[in-house]
Write an enzyme that holds these catalytic residues in place. Structure first.
Site, mmCIF file in Angstrom:
data_model
loop_
_atom_site.group_PDB
_atom_site.id
_atom_site.type_symbol
_atom_site.label_atom_id
_atom_site.label_comp_id
_atom_site.label_asym_id
_atom_site.label_seq_id
_atom_site.Cartn_x
_atom_site.Cartn_y
_atom_site.Cartn_z
ATOM 1 N N HIS A 17 56.611 41.377 62.188
ATOM 2 C CA HIS A 17 56.432 40.335 63.210
ATOM 3 C C HIS A 17 56.643 40.925 64.617
ATOM 4 O O HIS A 17 55.899 40.629 65.539
ATOM 5 C CB HIS A 17 57.456 39.214 63.011
ATOM 6 C CG HIS A 17 57.267 38.403 61.768
ATOM 7 N ND1 HIS A 17 58.294 38.095 60.912
ATOM 8 C CD2 HIS A 17 56.164 37.822 61.225
ATOM 9 C CE1 HIS A 17 57.843 37.354 59.915
ATOM 10 N NE2 HIS A 17 56.550 37.185 60.070
ATOM 11 N N LYS A 41 62.165 20.655 55.148
ATOM 12 C CA LYS A 41 62.205 21.915 54.379
ATOM 13 C C LYS A 41 63.206 22.883 54.990
ATOM 14 O O LYS A 41 62.876 23.616 55.921
ATOM 15 C CB LYS A 41 60.805 22.555 54.371
ATOM 16 C CG LYS A 41 59.922 22.025 53.256
ATOM 17 C CD LYS A 41 58.875 23.038 52.874
ATOM 18 C CE LYS A 41 57.546 22.704 53.519
ATOM 19 N NZ LYS A 41 56.588 23.788 53.521
ATOM 20 N N ARG A 90 47.393 40.877 57.316
ATOM 21 C CA ARG A 90 47.818 41.994 56.477
ATOM 22 C C ARG A 90 46.788 42.343 55.426
ATOM 23 O O ARG A 90 46.548 43.487 55.115
ATOM 24 C CB ARG A 90 49.150 41.660 55.789
ATOM 25 C CG ARG A 90 50.335 41.713 56.727
ATOM 26 C CD ARG A 90 51.522 41.009 56.152
ATOM 27 N NE ARG A 90 51.261 39.590 56.042
ATOM 28 C CZ ARG A 90 52.163 38.700 55.662
ATOM 29 N NH1 ARG A 90 53.367 39.089 55.302
ATOM 30 N NH2 ARG A 90 51.857 37.426 55.620
ATOM 31 N N SER A 127 58.437 38.148 55.100
ATOM 32 C CA SER A 127 59.729 37.455 55.088
ATOM 33 C C SER A 127 60.147 37.153 53.656
ATOM 34 O O SER A 127 61.330 37.254 53.313
ATOM 35 C CB SER A 127 59.632 36.143 55.870
ATOM 36 O OG SER A 127 59.334 36.395 57.214
HETATM 37 P P1 ADP Z 1 53.684 31.485 58.453
HETATM 38 O O1 ADP Z 1 54.660 30.745 57.601
HETATM 39 O O2 ADP Z 1 53.139 30.677 59.576
HETATM 40 O O3 ADP Z 1 52.617 32.249 57.727
HETATM 41 P P2 ADP Z 1 55.156 33.948 58.883
HETATM 42 O O4 ADP Z 1 56.494 33.957 59.544
HETATM 43 O O5 ADP Z 1 55.121 34.290 57.445
HETATM 44 O O6 ADP Z 1 54.606 32.511 59.210
HETATM 45 O O7 ADP Z 1 54.158 34.906 59.654
HETATM 46 C C1 ADP Z 1 53.802 34.683 60.992
HETATM 47 C C2 ADP Z 1 52.599 35.536 61.353
HETATM 48 O O8 ADP Z 1 52.949 36.912 61.255
HETATM 49 C C3 ADP Z 1 51.413 35.354 60.421
HETATM 50 O O9 ADP Z 1 50.238 35.453 61.177
HETATM 51 C C4 ADP Z 1 51.521 36.514 59.473
HETATM 52 O O10 ADP Z 1 50.273 36.870 58.945
HETATM 53 C C5 ADP Z 1 52.054 37.585 60.398
HETATM 54 N N1 ADP Z 1 52.786 38.643 59.702
HETATM 55 C C6 ADP Z 1 53.784 38.499 58.810
HETATM 56 N N2 ADP Z 1 54.244 39.698 58.384
HETATM 57 C C7 ADP Z 1 53.496 40.628 59.028
HETATM 58 C C8 ADP Z 1 53.451 42.075 59.005
HETATM 59 N N3 ADP Z 1 54.254 42.782 58.217
HETATM 60 N N4 ADP Z 1 52.556 42.690 59.802
HETATM 61 C C9 ADP Z 1 51.716 41.970 60.580
HETATM 62 N N5 ADP Z 1 51.694 40.612 60.636
HETATM 63 C C10 ADP Z 1 52.566 39.954 59.878
#
Ligand code: ADP
Length: 145
Positions: A17, A41, A90, A127
């Protein structure tokens, strides 16, 4: 002043992130990290904890601010006068999901979604993987900024 929002759950905020937020800052003057939450949630970490830990990474003047929001992402973007939503990609699975979100958001607003492709060495980090490690007693520190 070009403002973009970077919305997500960030539960927790990983080095993947952070890489997306930092790269977005090279394109936009201001990046607002939006922690989307749903009161019904509960997360792995509290929203307050997420705001506090992510804010600590970005000093005042860095161009990045952090805020929690509930409701629609386009409304959060409008509130900040942001014309752009940043999302990270990803893998193909992300694209399919993200495309629906981006199409919906363009159907209801003029806000553009901008995709940044994950760095190969960070693309496997999520995450949910970090939560799984911590829940099983592993140190996930190397995945956290
Ligand atoms: P959501 O629940 O909205 O998907 P996330 O916190 O899982 O939120 O992810 C937020 C954003 O960051 C999303 O666009 C996701 O694709 C991106 N993201 C998550 N992990 C990575 C990573 N390792 N590299 C690049 N982008 C990522």
């Amino acid at each position: 002043m070009r403002t973009a929002i970077f919305p997500g759950s960030f539960d927790p905020f990983t080095i993947g992130h952070k890489d997306i937020a930092d790269r977005a800052l090279r394109i936009f003057d201001r990046v607002v990290i939006g922690i989307g939450y749903n009161e019904r949630k509960p997360g792995f970490t509290t929203v307050e904890e997420r705001v506090r830990t992510i804010s600590a990474l970005y000093p005042v003047g860095s161009g990045v601010t952090v805020e929690a929001y509930s409701g629609l992402t386009v409304d959060f973007a409008r509130k900040h006068d942001a014309g752009f939503i940043i999302r990270g990609l990803r893998e193909v699975k992300d694209f399919e999901y993200e495309r629906n979100l981006a199409d919906t958001n363009s159907a209801i607003s003029d806000i553009e979604t901008v995709f940044l492709v994950a760095r190969p060495e960070l693309g496997y980090i999520s995450s949910s993987m970090v939560r799984e490690l911590i829940n099983n007693g592993y140190d996930a520190g190397k995945f956290l900024p």
